[in-house]
Motif scaffolding. Structure first.
Motif, PDB file in Angstrom:
ATOM      1  N   UNK A  99      35.893  33.122  41.759  1.00  0.00           N
ATOM      2  CA  UNK A  99      35.971  33.918  42.984  1.00  0.00           C
ATOM      3  C   UNK A  99      34.678  33.733  43.771  1.00  0.00           C
ATOM      4  N   UNK A 100      34.803  33.290  45.026  1.00  0.00           N
ATOM      5  CA  UNK A 100      33.628  33.092  45.870  1.00  0.00           C
ATOM      6  C   UNK A 100      33.837  33.706  47.237  1.00  0.00           C
ATOM      7  N   UNK A 101      32.762  34.244  47.812  1.00  0.00           N
ATOM      8  CA  UNK A 101      32.862  34.919  49.106  1.00  0.00           C
ATOM      9  C   UNK A 101      31.859  34.340  50.091  1.00  0.00           C
ATOM     10  N   UNK A 102      32.322  34.083  51.307  1.00  0.00           N
ATOM     11  CA  UNK A 102      31.461  33.675  52.407  1.00  0.00           C
ATOM     12  C   UNK A 102      31.337  34.873  53.332  1.00  0.00           C
ATOM     13  N   UNK A 103      30.119  35.409  53.442  1.00  0.00           N
ATOM     14  CA  UNK A 103      29.919  36.645  54.180  1.00  0.00           C
ATOM     15  C   UNK A 103      29.811  36.391  55.677  1.00  0.00           C
ATOM     16  N   UNK A 104      29.992  37.458  56.450  1.00  0.00           N
ATOM     17  CA  UNK A 104      29.948  37.364  57.902  1.00  0.00           C
ATOM     18  C   UNK A 104      28.592  36.853  58.363  1.00  0.00           C
ATOM     19  N   UNK A 105      27.539  37.292  57.701  1.00  0.00           N
ATOM     20  CA  UNK A 105      26.194  36.819  58.031  1.00  0.00           C
ATOM     21  C   UNK A 105      25.763  35.860  56.930  1.00  0.00           C
ATOM     22  N   UNK A 106      25.543  34.612  57.315  1.00  0.00           N
ATOM     23  CA  UNK A 106      25.325  33.538  56.357  1.00  0.00           C
ATOM     24  C   UNK A 106      24.085  33.790  55.497  1.00  0.00           C
ATOM     25  N   UNK A 107      24.143  33.271  54.271  1.00  0.00           N
ATOM     26  CA  UNK A 107      23.072  33.516  53.311  1.00  0.00           C
ATOM     27  C   UNK A 107      22.420  32.206  52.867  1.00  0.00           C
ATOM     28  N   UNK A 108      22.208  31.342  53.828  1.00  0.00           N
ATOM     29  CA  UNK A 108      21.546  30.068  53.572  1.00  0.00           C
ATOM     30  C   UNK A 108      20.040  30.209  53.806  1.00  0.00           C
ATOM     31  N   UNK A 109      19.272  29.284  53.245  1.00  0.00           N
ATOM     32  CA  UNK A 109      17.830  29.247  53.476  1.00  0.00           C
ATOM     33  C   UNK A 109      17.571  28.355  54.681  1.00  0.00           C
ATOM     34  N   UNK A 110      17.165  28.915  55.818  1.00  0.00           N
ATOM     35  CA  UNK A 110      17.107  28.137  57.063  1.00  0.00           C
ATOM     36  C   UNK A 110      16.222  26.904  56.998  1.00  0.00           C
ATOM     37  N   UNK A 111      15.126  26.968  56.222  1.00  0.00           N
ATOM     38  CA  UNK A 111      14.179  25.844  56.219  1.00  0.00           C
ATOM     39  C   UNK A 111      14.566  24.743  55.240  1.00  0.00           C
ATOM     40  N   UNK A 112      15.561  25.002  54.416  1.00  0.00           N
ATOM     41  CA  UNK A 112      16.018  23.985  53.470  1.00  0.00           C
ATOM     42  C   UNK A 112      17.072  23.108  54.128  1.00  0.00           C
ATOM     43  N   UNK A 113      17.252  21.913  53.567  1.00  0.00           N
ATOM     44  CA  UNK A 113      18.295  21.029  54.060  1.00  0.00           C
ATOM     45  C   UNK A 113      19.658  21.489  53.544  1.00  0.00           C
ATOM     46  N   UNK A 114      20.693  20.893  54.097  1.00  0.00           N
ATOM     47  CA  UNK A 114      22.050  21.185  53.643  1.00  0.00           C
ATOM     48  C   UNK A 114      22.183  20.895  52.154  1.00  0.00           C
ATOM     49  N   UNK A 115      21.707  19.729  51.724  1.00  0.00           N
ATOM     50  CA  UNK A 115      21.816  19.346  50.319  1.00  0.00           C
ATOM     51  C   UNK A 115      21.064  20.316  49.420  1.00  0.00           C
ATOM     52  N   UNK A 169      31.463  25.124  51.417  1.00  0.00           N
ATOM     53  CA  UNK A 169      31.316  24.023  50.469  1.00  0.00           C
ATOM     54  C   UNK A 169      30.529  24.467  49.243  1.00  0.00           C
ATOM     55  N   UNK A 170      29.532  25.309  49.450  1.00  0.00           N
ATOM     56  CA  UNK A 170      28.742  25.804  48.317  1.00  0.00           C
ATOM     57  C   UNK A 170      29.619  26.634  47.378  1.00  0.00           C
ATOM     58  N   UNK A 171      30.506  27.460  47.963  1.00  0.00           N
ATOM     59  CA  UNK A 171      31.408  28.276  47.145  1.00  0.00           C
ATOM     60  C   UNK A 171      32.412  27.397  46.407  1.00  0.00           C
ATOM     61  N   UNK A 172      33.027  26.454  47.121  1.00  0.00           N
ATOM     62  CA  UNK A 172      34.056  25.607  46.500  1.00  0.00           C
ATOM     63  C   UNK A 172      33.470  24.698  45.420  1.00  0.00           C
ATOM     64  N   UNK A 173      32.235  24.244  45.620  1.00  0.00           N
ATOM     65  CA  UNK A 173      31.622  23.351  44.637  1.00  0.00           C
ATOM     66  C   UNK A 173      31.408  24.024  43.295  1.00  0.00           C
ATOM     67  N   UNK A 174      31.363  25.350  43.307  1.00  0.00           N
ATOM     68  CA  UNK A 174      31.191  26.103  42.066  1.00  0.00           C
ATOM     69  C   UNK A 174      32.516  26.476  41.419  1.00  0.00           C
ATOM     70  N   UNK A 175      33.592  25.844  41.878  1.00  0.00           N
ATOM     71  CA  UNK A 175      34.890  25.978  41.228  1.00  0.00           C
ATOM     72  C   UNK A 175      35.725  27.153  41.685  1.00  0.00           C
ATOM     73  N   UNK A 176      35.511  27.621  42.906  1.00  0.00           N
ATOM     74  CA  UNK A 176      36.269  28.774  43.393  1.00  0.00           C
ATOM     75  C   UNK A 176      37.756  28.450  43.513  1.00  0.00           C
ATOM     76  N   UNK A 177      38.580  29.356  42.968  1.00  0.00           N
ATOM     77  CA  UNK A 177      40.029  29.285  43.165  1.00  0.00           C
ATOM     78  C   UNK A 177      40.493  30.311  44.175  1.00  0.00           C
TER      79      UNK A 177
END
Length: 528
Positions: A99-115, A169-177
């Protein structure tokens, strides 16, 4: 309601009868001090289904999904995954269960790259990887799930749609169904919405399940297989989408029919012509930090007691225009006139004291401090003024009294003014911000996408508040991607394209075809 309960147990029409659900919620309850967030909520989600969750702001939608993902623990009820009762003491346990959730306000690290963001905190990330290695792994994940990304790009440089793809993609890569999305289209362009929906349909066709929280009924009708409606924390119905209409869903959400007005007649006479312009721009040009021109030679004048609608596809200079109009950004060239005097330096406090209010497009990042209380957030613009404060004083008691007064005027029910504002629904946060800024806006109110992420009831209330400000003689600038909203409220309509002002039209002379042509970069003669 008996047939509603029956409908909630039936799989979507395209699935075989007897298909077992991936998720079942049985009588879930979640309480906060003075607030019933969820009570006796029972619903199920099937593999190969897109399930929409609707309700007014504050109805308990996000809370319910936070229970499902382990952010909150239920006070009563049971979570059943694949037929087995379970508990998720923390989000990582839910992720391990798919189970994975993508929140309304993104929780990425802005200074890091996508990878780097994709691999951050992932148990399957090898301990020793070069930057090239993680970019290659990110590219492989992108191809596997059909979500295009640029692995080497820094997240802060990406559009909202691109950041959302990284989150998914981060959620799906961790095996979210089971993929849960909270207001996923709130900040997306129409093209990005189409790309997102294509990815979700592909995920569904491969047996994945999706729960989507949204207020956009047209999108829900086009995308979802079933829809569940919450009202005041309780489930009031689950339906096959083909069996309902947007009007019936609105009535179920709010408890009464609500229709957004197509116009907002004045409740007081329009100001006489010839009054001084409270704010104007003359040949203003603005560049961003990278040197890219965001506003290009823009001249614009605001009029008292008028709504000036700013139309345009997101990303065509609207944020920079709002920042110039509110003193957050200085013009590189040209002149800004505030109450008839040149005001070319960036000084938001000066603009606020001159009667310019501002509702930013991102309330949590630009209008509020999520970790502070409601009282402290409502006092942010008047902490240095009596009775709340002064030069060397601040009265928390007066701040709380002031916050309660704003909440009462905005129609927001609070468990207390001392609670953190992040705990309120998005709609209630927005109403409080708007009421706070209307107090500041004795001359000008700049409202950037004020209905973004709001339900129809909150949108109706927000529009009424803007119309009242107009009737009080305030010059209102309304930026919106919703042309219905622009046409309903505006006296004049200006169109931005690539930072250029394509034209300004009286509402009576404007139609969708002419405004649409200007939004695509054609001038008025070409539009005609």
């Amino acid at each position: 309601m008996a047939d509603v309960t029956h409908a909630s147990n039936a799989p979507p029409a395209h699935l075989a009868a007897g298909t077992p659900p991936i998720l079942e919620l049985v009588n879930i309850a979640k309480y906060f001090p003075g607030v019933i967030a969820n009570e006796n909520v029972s619903l199920n989600v099937f593999p190969g289904e897109i399930h929409a969750l609707l309700g007014e702001n504050g109805a308990g939608k996000s809370t319910l999904m936070n229970v499902v993902t382990g952010l909150y623990q239920p006070d009563a009820g049971e979570i059943i995954i694949d037929g087995y009762g379970t508990t998720f003491p923390a989000p990582d346990a839910a992720i391990a269960a798919g189970i994975g959730m993508v929140h309304q306000h993104f929780r990425l690290v802005p200074r890091f790259t996508v990878a780097e963001n994709l691999h951050l905190g992932w148990s399957e990330t090898p301990r020793r990887l070069s930057g090239k290695d993680i970019e290659e792994r990110a590219s492989a994940l992108s191809k596997k799930f059909g979500l295009p990304i640029t692995p080497s790009a820094v997240v802060s440089s990406l559009s909202a749609g691109e950041q959302q793809r990284v989150e998914i993609l981060r959620v799906l890569s961790r095996g979210a169904r089971l993929l849960i999305l909270d207001e996923p289209t709130a900040v997306l362009s129409p093209v990005e919405v189409g790309e997102l929906f294509s990815a979700l349909r592909r995920f569904r066709s491969e047996g994945g399940a999706v729960v989507i929280i949204s207020h956009k009924l047209d999108e829900i009708m086009a995308l979802a297989d079933r829809v569940s409606v919450l009202r005041q924390g309780r489930l009031v119905g689950t339906h096959q989408t083909c069996d309902v209409t947007p009007d019936s869903l609105v009535t179920e959400m709010i408890g009464r029919p609500v229709t957004l007005a197509t116009s907002y007649p004045r409740q007081s006479p329009a100001p006489a012509g010839g009054e001084a312009e409270p704010l104007s721009l003359k040949q203003v040009t603005v560049r961003d930090a990278a040197g890219v021109v965001r506003l290009d030679d823009v001249s614009l004048a605001l009029r008292p007691g008028e709504v000036l609608g700013i139309a345009g596809v997101t990303g065509n200079g609207q944020p920079e225009l709002a920042e110039v109009l509110t003193g957050l950004k200085a013009a590189e060239s040209g002149t800004v006139y505030l109450n008839g005097k040149a005001a070319n330096r960036a000084d938001p406090a000066m603009f606020a004291h001159a009667g310019v209010g501002h509702v930013p497009e991102d309330r949590l990042k630009r209008a509020l401090m999520p970790g502070l209380s409601v009282a402290e957030n409502m006092a942010l613009r008047e902490y240095d003024r009596p009775p709340i404060g002064g030069r060397f004083s601040f009265s928390m008691a007066q701040a709380r009294k002031f916050a309660q007064m704003l909440a009462d005027r905005a129609g927001v029910k609070l468990p207390g003014t001392q609670v953190q504002i992040r705990g309120l629904s998005g709609g209630n946060q927005q109403r409080l911000v708007l009421e706070r800024e209307i107090r500041i806006a004795s001359h000008v109110l700049v409202a950037s996408y004020p209905s973004r992420g709001l339900d129809i009831g909150a949108i109706s209330a927000m529009r009424d508040m803007l119309a009242r400000a107009r009737d009080a003689g305030v010059a209102v600038v309304l930026m919106s991607e919703d042309l219905d909203e622009i046409f309903a409220l505006s006296d004049r309509i200006a169109v931005l394209y690539a930072g250029r002002l394509m034209g300004v039209m009286d509402r009576a002379d404007a139609d969708r075809e002419s405004i649409g042509a200007l939004m695509s970069g054609r001038n008025l003669s070409e539009a005609a």
